[in-house]
Design a protein around this motif. Sequence first.
Motif, PDB file in Angstrom:
ATOM      1  N   ALA A  42      46.008  38.114  26.422  1.00  0.00           N
ATOM      2  CA  ALA A  42      47.215  37.684  27.586  1.00  0.00           C
ATOM      3  C   ALA A  42      48.340  37.520  26.291  1.00  0.00           C
ATOM      4  CB  ALA A  42      47.051  36.527  27.971  1.00  0.00           C
TER       5      ALA A  42
ATOM      6  N   GLU B 291      46.676  33.741  35.898  1.00  0.00           N
ATOM      7  CA  GLU B 291      45.582  34.395  35.809  1.00  0.00           C
ATOM      8  C   GLU B 291      45.585  35.494  34.453  1.00  0.00           C
ATOM      9  OE1 GLU B 291      41.617  35.409  35.562  1.00  0.00           O
ATOM     10  OE2 GLU B 291      42.604  33.852  37.206  1.00  0.00           O
ATOM     11  N   THR B 292      44.286  35.382  33.699  1.00  0.00           N
ATOM     12  CA  THR B 292      44.376  36.345  32.632  1.00  0.00           C
ATOM     13  C   THR B 292      43.090  37.323  32.630  1.00  0.00           C
ATOM     14  OG1 THR B 292      43.165  34.588  31.367  1.00  0.00           O
ATOM     15  CG2 THR B 292      45.524  34.654  31.101  1.00  0.00           C
TER      16      THR B 292
ATOM     17  N   PHE C 284      51.643  40.510  35.392  1.00  0.00           N
ATOM     18  CA  PHE C 284      51.641  39.332  34.507  1.00  0.00           C
ATOM     19  C   PHE C 284      53.014  39.224  33.901  1.00  0.00           C
ATOM     20  CE2 PHE C 284      50.748  37.602  30.211  1.00  0.00           C
ATOM     21  CZ  PHE C 284      49.999  36.505  30.410  1.00  0.00           C
TER      22      PHE C 284
ATOM     23  N   LEU D 296      43.407  41.085  33.332  1.00  0.00           N
ATOM     24  CA  LEU D 296      44.261  41.998  32.451  1.00  0.00           C
ATOM     25  C   LEU D 296      43.486  42.923  31.668  1.00  0.00           C
ATOM     26  CD1 LEU D 296      46.674  39.249  30.744  1.00  0.00           C
ATOM     27  CD2 LEU D 296      47.260  40.946  32.649  1.00  0.00           C
TER      28      LEU D 296
ATOM     29  N   ALA E 217      40.207  36.657  26.187  1.00  0.00           N
ATOM     30  CA  ALA E 217      41.032  36.756  27.210  1.00  0.00           C
ATOM     31  C   ALA E 217      42.499  36.152  26.797  1.00  0.00           C
ATOM     32  CB  ALA E 217      40.560  35.945  28.713  1.00  0.00           C
ATOM     33  N   LEU E 218      42.356  35.021  26.378  1.00  0.00           N
ATOM     34  CA  LEU E 218      43.593  34.544  26.019  1.00  0.00           C
ATOM     35  C   LEU E 218      44.570  35.193  24.937  1.00  0.00           C
ATOM     36  CD1 LEU E 218      45.732  32.050  26.122  1.00  0.00           C
ATOM     37  CD2 LEU E 218      44.326  30.763  24.470  1.00  0.00           C
TER      38      LEU E 218
ATOM     39  N   TRP F  93      49.071  44.343  33.887  1.00  0.00           N
ATOM     40  CA  TRP F  93      50.167  44.019  32.910  1.00  0.00           C
ATOM     41  C   TRP F  93      51.638  43.593  33.642  1.00  0.00           C
ATOM     42  CZ3 TRP F  93      49.673  48.187  28.422  1.00  0.00           C
ATOM     43  CH2 TRP F  93      48.223  48.087  27.829  1.00  0.00           C
TER      44      TRP F  93
ATOM     45  N   ILE G 259      48.076  28.586  31.570  1.00  0.00           N
ATOM     46  CA  ILE G 259      47.013  29.598  30.967  1.00  0.00           C
ATOM     47  C   ILE G 259      45.962  28.988  30.461  1.00  0.00           C
ATOM     48  CG2 ILE G 259      46.920  31.760  29.639  1.00  0.00           C
ATOM     49  CD1 ILE G 259      49.785  32.386  30.029  1.00  0.00           C
TER      50      ILE G 259
END
Length: 184
Positions: A91, A39-40, A63, A43, A87-88, A60, A8
Amino acid sequence: MTKKIGIIVGSLREASFNKKVAKKFAELLPTGFEAEFIETGDLPFYNEDLEMEGKVPAQWTAFREKVLPLDGIFFFTPEYNRSVPAALKNALDVGSRPYGKSVWGGKPALAVSVSPGGIGGFGANHILRQSLVFLDMPTLQQPEAYIGNIIQLIDENGEFKKETQDYFQLIVDKYIDFLEKLEA
């Protein structure tokens, strides 16, 4: 049986140094291990109001289903304002819900921060580690993976210099040892 390591990357930028480092780490995995990039960027932001039948965003669910069967996770993060990119963090939040059904728990983690600056994303690395503790993800402690001055670690051909690749290999090898000890 092949073990899968999720990768990630917190940076969404196409030419991200974190993506370049993540790809190199994936190449350095030993036989019997396979990298899977997760991939993030697609989301939707976590919103508990959507955590009900018929409202859960498909991204979601996809993921969570990708992360759940993984044997371990490598996280790569730049440092934005002494923290991790949105984004991280999103996630991490999406994967930790609904309450009691986190996809993260027990998965061995590696926190790598990459930066053009001298301190190598130290702040982001430690913010990420705080979240990983709460998410019940045992995280490799040594060697610490702050990759600073990244531009100087790449040669004129756009490849990582040998000593940099050797350091990356050391981190990967220590992580594999760590993961295998946890499984024993």
